[in-house]
Design a protein around this motif. Sequence first.
Motif, short mmCIF file in Angstrom:
data_model
loop_
_atom_site.label_atom_id
_atom_site.label_comp_id
_atom_site.label_asym_id
_atom_site.label_seq_id
_atom_site.Cartn_x
_atom_site.Cartn_y
_atom_site.Cartn_z
N GLU A 155 7.97 -0.32 -0.87
CA GLU A 155 6.66 -0.87 -0.97
C GLU A 155 5.96 -0.73 0.58
OE1 GLU A 155 6.28 -4.62 -2.75
OE2 GLU A 155 4.22 -4.78 -2.25
N GLU A 156 4.79 0.09 0.59
CA GLU A 156 4.37 0.13 1.94
C GLU A 156 3.26 -0.81 2.11
OE1 GLU A 156 4.14 4.18 -0.50
OE2 GLU A 156 3.61 1.99 -0.72
N SER A 157 2.81 -1.06 3.24
CA SER A 157 1.73 -1.76 3.73
C SER A 157 1.11 -1.26 5.22
CB SER A 157 2.22 -3.46 4.00
OG SER A 157 3.30 -3.71 5.16
N GLY A 158 0.06 -1.79 5.45
CA GLY A 158 -0.37 -1.34 6.83
C GLY A 158 -1.68 -0.30 6.86
N GLY A 159 -1.84 0.18 5.75
CA GLY A 159 -3.36 1.25 6.03
C GLY A 159 -4.18 0.54 6.18
N GLY A 160 -5.27 1.44 6.32
CA GLY A 160 -6.76 0.86 6.54
C GLY A 160 -7.64 1.77 7.17
N LEU A 161 -8.81 1.32 7.86
CA LEU A 161 -9.94 2.22 8.12
C LEU A 161 -9.81 2.03 9.74
CD1 LEU A 161 -12.58 4.02 8.08
CD2 LEU A 161 -13.68 1.97 8.00
N VAL A 162 -9.97 3.17 10.17
CA VAL A 162 -9.87 3.11 11.81
C VAL A 162 -10.53 4.48 12.42
CG1 VAL A 162 -7.63 4.73 12.06
CG2 VAL A 162 -8.14 3.03 13.84
N GLN A 163 -11.23 4.24 13.69
CA GLN A 163 -11.92 5.12 14.11
C GLN A 163 -11.23 6.37 14.76
OE1 GLN A 163 -14.59 3.19 17.06
NE2 GLN A 163 -16.36 3.41 15.33
N ALA A 164 -11.65 7.49 15.01
CA ALA A 164 -11.06 8.45 15.58
C ALA A 164 -10.26 7.97 17.21
CB ALA A 164 -11.56 9.67 15.75
N GLY A 165 -9.23 8.27 17.48
CA GLY A 165 -8.59 7.85 18.64
C GLY A 165 -7.73 6.32 18.65
N GLY A 166 -7.83 5.96 17.41
CA GLY A 166 -7.28 4.52 17.27
C GLY A 166 -6.03 4.64 16.82
N SER A 167 -5.27 3.64 16.48
CA SER A 167 -4.21 3.29 16.15
C SER A 167 -3.83 2.64 14.94
CB SER A 167 -3.18 2.81 17.20
OG SER A 167 -3.32 3.45 18.36
N LEU A 168 -2.81 2.84 14.03
CA LEU A 168 -2.58 2.03 12.92
C LEU A 168 -0.92 2.08 12.88
CD1 LEU A 168 -4.69 3.00 9.93
CD2 LEU A 168 -4.47 0.97 11.05
N ARG A 169 -0.47 0.95 12.32
CA ARG A 169 1.15 0.91 11.98
C ARG A 169 1.43 0.62 10.44
NH1 ARG A 169 5.73 -3.36 13.50
NH2 ARG A 169 7.31 -2.17 14.10
N LEU A 170 2.26 1.71 9.94
CA LEU A 170 2.58 1.57 8.76
C LEU A 170 4.00 0.98 8.59
CD1 LEU A 170 1.19 4.87 6.96
CD2 LEU A 170 0.10 2.69 7.52
N SER A 171 4.08 -0.04 7.55
CA SER A 171 5.42 -0.60 7.43
C SER A 171 6.01 -0.20 5.89
CB SER A 171 5.44 -1.89 7.63
OG SER A 171 5.19 -2.25 8.95
N CYS A 172 7.01 -0.29 5.73
CA CYS A 172 7.79 0.01 4.28
C CYS A 172 9.16 -0.72 4.23
CB CYS A 172 7.91 1.51 3.97
SG CYS A 172 8.80 1.80 2.40
N ALA A 173 9.10 -1.52 3.06
CA ALA A 173 10.44 -2.32 3.03
C ALA A 173 11.11 -1.63 1.72
CB ALA A 173 10.04 -3.71 2.42
N ALA A 174 12.21 -1.21 1.89
CA ALA A 174 12.97 -0.37 0.94
C ALA A 174 14.19 -1.29 0.35
CB ALA A 174 13.40 1.03 1.42
N SER A 175 14.33 -1.46 -0.81
CA SER A 175 15.38 -2.24 -1.50
C SER A 175 16.34 -1.14 -2.13
CB SER A 175 15.11 -3.34 -2.57
OG SER A 175 14.43 -2.80 -3.49
N GLY A 176 17.74 -1.55 -1.99
CA GLY A 176 18.48 -0.34 -2.66
C GLY A 176 19.85 -0.35 -1.98
N SER A 177 20.61 0.44 -2.37
CA SER A 177 22.12 0.71 -1.62
C SER A 177 22.00 1.38 -0.22
CB SER A 177 22.98 1.21 -2.44
OG SER A 177 22.49 2.77 -2.72
N ILE A 178 22.86 1.06 0.47
CA ILE A 178 22.67 1.96 1.73
C ILE A 178 23.02 3.47 1.28
CG2 ILE A 178 24.31 2.67 3.55
CD1 ILE A 178 25.41 -0.43 3.81
N PHE A 179 23.62 3.83 0.39
CA PHE A 179 23.34 5.34 -0.10
C PHE A 179 22.14 5.86 -0.46
CE2 PHE A 179 25.11 9.40 -1.63
CZ PHE A 179 24.30 9.45 -2.71
N SER A 180 21.53 5.25 -1.23
CA SER A 180 19.98 5.54 -1.60
C SER A 180 18.91 5.60 -0.76
CB SER A 180 19.87 4.55 -2.83
OG SER A 180 20.64 4.93 -4.04
N THR A 181 19.30 4.57 0.37
CA THR A 181 18.08 4.47 1.35
C THR A 181 18.53 5.20 2.60
OG1 THR A 181 18.96 2.32 1.80
CG2 THR A 181 17.20 2.42 0.32
N ASN A 182 19.57 6.16 2.55
CA ASN A 182 19.95 6.67 3.87
C ASN A 182 18.80 7.56 4.79
OD1 ASN A 182 21.75 7.85 5.64
ND2 ASN A 182 21.42 9.86 4.72
N VAL A 183 17.84 8.10 4.06
CA VAL A 183 16.73 8.65 4.52
C VAL A 183 15.52 7.95 4.10
CG1 VAL A 183 15.67 11.02 4.88
CG2 VAL A 183 17.94 11.01 4.26
#
Length: 118
Positions: A5-33
Amino acid sequence: QVHVEESGGGLVQAGGSLRLSCAASGSIFSTNVLGWYRQAPGKERELVARITRAGITKYIDSVKGRFTISRDNAKNTVYLQMNSLKPEDTAVYYCTAGPNKDYDPPYWGQGTQVTVSS
């Protein structure tokens, strides 16, 4: 079962910054990458960046030096710090998870919109 599940998108002006986050649930194997893909209107989906549990990263050329991917293995969370954003970065960004960096990830989030205005 893996859920991302992602979060953190939005609208920003050119030259600006955003930070996206994502929480992953599951096994260590399935979330290796953990990674980020994006798709802009009328364009093909593309890999933006990915990171393995060991910290090995890959970026597409167009974001090198501007975007940084990182992860917190204890929280199974991945981040995408996007700096110096350009209008061409406008897209829906998808968080992904999978066991192997050499194959398309099997698990995808719903996506979060990033819009960069000129």
